[in-house]
Design a protein around this motif. Structure first.
Motif, PDB file in Angstrom:
ATOM      1  N   ALA A   1     -37.926 -33.595 -40.406  1.00  0.00           N
ATOM      2  CA  ALA A   1     -38.902 -32.613 -40.892  1.00  0.00           C
ATOM      3  C   ALA A   1     -38.204 -31.400 -41.503  1.00  0.00           C
ATOM      4  O   ALA A   1     -38.652 -30.859 -42.531  1.00  0.00           O
ATOM      5  CB  ALA A   1     -39.813 -32.192 -39.738  1.00  0.00           C
ATOM      6  N   ASP A   2     -37.104 -30.952 -40.888  1.00  0.00           N
ATOM      7  CA  ASP A   2     -36.349 -29.825 -41.452  1.00  0.00           C
ATOM      8  C   ASP A   2     -35.879 -30.153 -42.868  1.00  0.00           C
ATOM      9  O   ASP A   2     -35.976 -29.327 -43.791  1.00  0.00           O
ATOM     10  CB  ASP A   2     -35.131 -29.512 -40.582  1.00  0.00           C
ATOM     11  N   LYS A   3     -35.382 -31.365 -43.055  1.00  0.00           N
ATOM     12  CA  LYS A   3     -34.899 -31.776 -44.366  1.00  0.00           C
ATOM     13  C   LYS A   3     -36.048 -31.862 -45.365  1.00  0.00           C
ATOM     14  O   LYS A   3     -35.933 -31.447 -46.528  1.00  0.00           O
ATOM     15  CB  LYS A   3     -34.171 -33.122 -44.262  1.00  0.00           C
ATOM     16  N   ALA A   4     -37.184 -32.405 -44.908  1.00  0.00           N
ATOM     17  CA  ALA A   4     -38.339 -32.537 -45.799  1.00  0.00           C
ATOM     18  C   ALA A   4     -38.854 -31.175 -46.232  1.00  0.00           C
ATOM     19  O   ALA A   4     -39.277 -30.993 -47.390  1.00  0.00           O
ATOM     20  CB  ALA A   4     -39.445 -33.327 -45.096  1.00  0.00           C
TER      21      ALA A   4
ATOM     22  N   ALA B   1     -44.651 -39.210 -34.989  1.00  0.00           N
ATOM     23  CA  ALA B   1     -45.332 -39.098 -36.279  1.00  0.00           C
ATOM     24  C   ALA B   1     -46.253 -37.882 -36.291  1.00  0.00           C
ATOM     25  O   ALA B   1     -46.310 -37.127 -37.276  1.00  0.00           O
ATOM     26  CB  ALA B   1     -46.121 -40.379 -36.563  1.00  0.00           C
ATOM     27  N   ARG B   2     -46.949 -37.670 -35.184  1.00  0.00           N
ATOM     28  CA  ARG B   2     -47.849 -36.512 -35.079  1.00  0.00           C
ATOM     29  C   ARG B   2     -47.078 -35.204 -35.155  1.00  0.00           C
ATOM     30  O   ARG B   2     -47.563 -34.199 -35.712  1.00  0.00           O
ATOM     31  CB  ARG B   2     -48.637 -36.588 -33.762  1.00  0.00           C
ATOM     32  N   ALA B   3     -45.856 -35.182 -34.614  1.00  0.00           N
ATOM     33  CA  ALA B   3     -45.045 -33.966 -34.677  1.00  0.00           C
ATOM     34  C   ALA B   3     -44.767 -33.560 -36.124  1.00  0.00           C
ATOM     35  O   ALA B   3     -44.720 -32.372 -36.450  1.00  0.00           O
ATOM     36  CB  ALA B   3     -43.734 -34.171 -33.920  1.00  0.00           C
ATOM     37  N   ALA B   4     -44.586 -34.552 -37.006  1.00  0.00           N
ATOM     38  CA  ALA B   4     -44.401 -34.254 -38.426  1.00  0.00           C
ATOM     39  C   ALA B   4     -45.681 -33.683 -39.029  1.00  0.00           C
ATOM     40  O   ALA B   4     -45.655 -32.695 -39.774  1.00  0.00           O
ATOM     41  CB  ALA B   4     -43.965 -35.509 -39.177  1.00  0.00           C
ATOM     42  N   ALA B   5     -46.825 -34.303 -38.709  1.00  0.00           N
ATOM     43  CA  ALA B   5     -48.101 -33.847 -39.260  1.00  0.00           C
ATOM     44  C   ALA B   5     -48.419 -32.425 -38.811  1.00  0.00           C
ATOM     45  O   ALA B   5     -49.004 -31.643 -39.569  1.00  0.00           O
ATOM     46  CB  ALA B   5     -49.216 -34.800 -38.849  1.00  0.00           C
ATOM     47  N   GLU B   6     -48.022 -32.080 -37.588  1.00  0.00           N
ATOM     48  CA  GLU B   6     -48.268 -30.722 -37.092  1.00  0.00           C
ATOM     49  C   GLU B   6     -47.445 -29.681 -37.843  1.00  0.00           C
ATOM     50  O   GLU B   6     -47.738 -28.484 -37.766  1.00  0.00           O
ATOM     51  CB  GLU B   6     -47.990 -30.666 -35.584  1.00  0.00           C
ATOM     52  N   ARG B   7     -46.435 -30.129 -38.586  1.00  0.00           N
ATOM     53  CA  ARG B   7     -45.658 -29.223 -39.440  1.00  0.00           C
ATOM     54  C   ARG B   7     -46.071 -29.351 -40.904  1.00  0.00           C
ATOM     55  O   ARG B   7     -45.386 -28.852 -41.792  1.00  0.00           O
ATOM     56  CB  ARG B   7     -44.163 -29.525 -39.285  1.00  0.00           C
ATOM     57  N   GLY B   8     -47.216 -29.986 -41.157  1.00  0.00           N
ATOM     58  CA  GLY B   8     -47.730 -30.110 -42.513  1.00  0.00           C
ATOM     59  C   GLY B   8     -47.089 -31.217 -43.319  1.00  0.00           C
ATOM     60  O   GLY B   8     -47.181 -31.223 -44.550  1.00  0.00           O
TER      61      GLY B   8
ATOM     62  N   ASP C   1     -42.897 -34.171 -47.573  1.00  0.00           N
ATOM     63  CA  ASP C   1     -43.680 -32.961 -47.809  1.00  0.00           C
ATOM     64  C   ASP C   1     -44.672 -33.236 -48.935  1.00  0.00           C
ATOM     65  O   ASP C   1     -44.260 -33.460 -50.083  1.00  0.00           O
ATOM     66  CB  ASP C   1     -42.750 -31.810 -48.194  1.00  0.00           C
ATOM     67  N   PRO C   2     -45.984 -33.229 -48.647  1.00  0.00           N
ATOM     68  CA  PRO C   2     -46.963 -33.492 -49.719  1.00  0.00           C
ATOM     69  C   PRO C   2     -46.854 -32.526 -50.884  1.00  0.00           C
ATOM     70  O   PRO C   2     -47.156 -32.883 -52.027  1.00  0.00           O
ATOM     71  CB  PRO C   2     -48.313 -33.344 -49.004  1.00  0.00           C
ATOM     72  N   ALA C   3     -46.385 -31.304 -50.615  1.00  0.00           N
ATOM     73  CA  ALA C   3     -46.268 -30.309 -51.682  1.00  0.00           C
ATOM     74  C   ALA C   3     -45.224 -30.696 -52.718  1.00  0.00           C
ATOM     75  O   ALA C   3     -45.225 -30.173 -53.832  1.00  0.00           O
ATOM     76  CB  ALA C   3     -45.938 -28.944 -51.088  1.00  0.00           C
ATOM     77  N   ALA C   4     -44.327 -31.634 -52.377  1.00  0.00           N
ATOM     78  CA  ALA C   4     -43.344 -32.098 -53.353  1.00  0.00           C
ATOM     79  C   ALA C   4     -43.987 -32.988 -54.413  1.00  0.00           C
ATOM     80  O   ALA C   4     -43.388 -33.225 -55.463  1.00  0.00           O
ATOM     81  CB  ALA C   4     -42.233 -32.865 -52.644  1.00  0.00           C
ATOM     82  N   PHE C   5     -45.185 -33.473 -54.139  1.00  0.00           N
ATOM     83  CA  PHE C   5     -45.878 -34.376 -55.060  1.00  0.00           C
ATOM     84  C   PHE C   5     -47.072 -33.714 -55.731  1.00  0.00           C
ATOM     85  O   PHE C   5     -47.432 -34.068 -56.853  1.00  0.00           O
ATOM     86  CB  PHE C   5     -46.351 -35.623 -54.307  1.00  0.00           C
ATOM     87  N   ARG C   6     -47.693 -32.745 -55.033  1.00  0.00           N
ATOM     88  CA  ARG C   6     -48.875 -32.076 -55.575  1.00  0.00           C
ATOM     89  C   ARG C   6     -48.786 -30.599 -55.227  1.00  0.00           C
ATOM     90  O   ARG C   6     -47.907 -30.166 -54.480  1.00  0.00           O
ATOM     91  CB  ARG C   6     -50.149 -32.682 -54.980  1.00  0.00           C
TER      92      ARG C   6
END
Length: 371
Positions: A104-107, A130-137, A286-291
């Protein structure tokens, strides 16, 4: 088969008990606390097959030298968007969360992070990470190998693959994260154990015997699942016929990502006296990397809202989205306690006695009968 009533324990008392046991087994204090929190979080989410019911197995495995309580995860190699960790043959919970945090830090820095782990062990429920990643957006993907052959491949009579779980999570803005956590067998092996602890028959289609016939007795199913000779768990799809072939393929997908990619073992090829060398794979996007910012989360909200608004076949049972049952169960269990079958309570008392740990479990009144 006759059901049973189950007493309930508070999450806090289960965490304290589990922390004390792990520390008594030789795990350093901070590691014991973090591992215990992840174990009990699994029970809070209703995944009883992977929580404190695993403690008897962890005790047996530790005594056989199957995991090392004082293991420390070690970074083996790293690039800006990838890393490989060595779990040192410890329990996998702490190493897995460290790996997902690193991914997640890298993403969050460059849009993508992928971290693999070798020389690990059982890590509980894949969905936690997986949920831990989603909790960081972030979008999170988790795959893992498992210790023993339990999945009977299409047209086979003996198990070869493990239950090899996959988990995926994605963040929404208003709604809970979408969290999908599946074994690539029809059901996780430890779900059979939960039914056996509760003295319940299992549904047909979970387990087959050496001739491919359904097994419904939970006691008999335990023999087929855990003796690893003939028969075992069906692939996702519920039968040993071609209908389960895609589930078998998903098991191979998890095996490839979490096995040869990081140097973890393939159970049938592992030497009898070797440590399990379980492998895990963690991907964060990171979804922001795509949109643009929030575009992904807002659109996922709209999708989830549409699913929740779908007319229900039974108005008393609203349509669910992956992650809803676990979140609802967590709310109820934080409030009312975590149910513990009598047999599991007895096992925990014996483990505490052997470890020299005071059995401080706070057990409330029995819940409704489990049938």
């Amino acid at each position: 088969m006759t059901g049973q009533t189950m007493a309930k324990a508070s999450a806090d008392s289960l965490r304290e008990l589990t922390t004390a046991l792990l520390a008594a087994w030789g795990m350093p204090g901070a590691a014991a606390g973090e591992t215990a929190a992840l174990i009990v979080e699994t029970d809070l989410s209703g995944i009883d097959s992977h929580g404190v019911s695993m403690l008897p197995f962890y005790e047996t495995l530790r005594e056989a030298g199957g995991w090392l309580p004082d293991a420390e995860p070690r970074l083996v190699r790293e690039s800006p968007c990838t890393a490989l960790l060595d779990g040192g043959h410890g329990l996998g919970h702490r190493t897995a969360m460290q790996a997902m945090r690193l991914a997640a830090d890298k993403a969050q820095r460059i849009g993508l992070g992928a971290v693999a782990v070798r020389n690990s062990n059982h890590f509980g429920a894949a969905g936690l990470y997986a949920r831990a990643a989603a909790e960081r957006g972030l979008i999170g993907l988790v795959a893992s190998t498992t210790r023993s052959p339990m999945l009977v491949p299409t047209r086979a009579s003996v198990p070869v693959l493990g239950t090899n779980p996959l988990a995926f999570a994605a963040p929404a803005r208003r709604n809970r994260p979408f969290v999908l956590d599946i074994a690539t067998t029809t059901v996780a092996a430890n779900k059979v154990k939960v039914y056996d602890l509760q003295n319940r028959d299992i549904p047909p289609g979970w387990v087959v015997d050496e001739a491919g016939r359904p097994v419904t007795s939970s006691a008999r199913a335990m023999e087929y699942v855990f003796r690893q000779s003939e028969g075992g768990l069906t692939a996702l799809g519920g039968s040993a016929e071609l209908g389960s072939h895609k589930g078998y393929g998903l098991g191979m997908l998890a095996q490839i990502l979490a096995g040869p990619l990081c140097g973890a073992a393939f159970a049938p090829l592992r030497g009898k006296d070797e440590k399990p060398n379980i492998g895990h794979f963690f991907l964060a996007l990171d979804p922001a990397a795509f949109r643009g910012d929030d575009a992904f989360e807002n659109e996922l909200d709209a999708i989830v809202d549409a699913l929740h608004a779908t007319p229900a076949a039974d108005p008393a049972l609203p349509v669910l989205v992956a992650g809803d049952p676990e979140a609802q169960t967590r709310e109820a269990r934080l409030r009312d306690g975590i149910p513990l079958p009598d047999r599991l309570q007895a096992q925990l008392r014996e483990i505490c006695r052997r470890a020299g740990v005071s059995h401080r479990l706070e057990v409330a009144a029995p819940s409704a009968e489990i049938v």
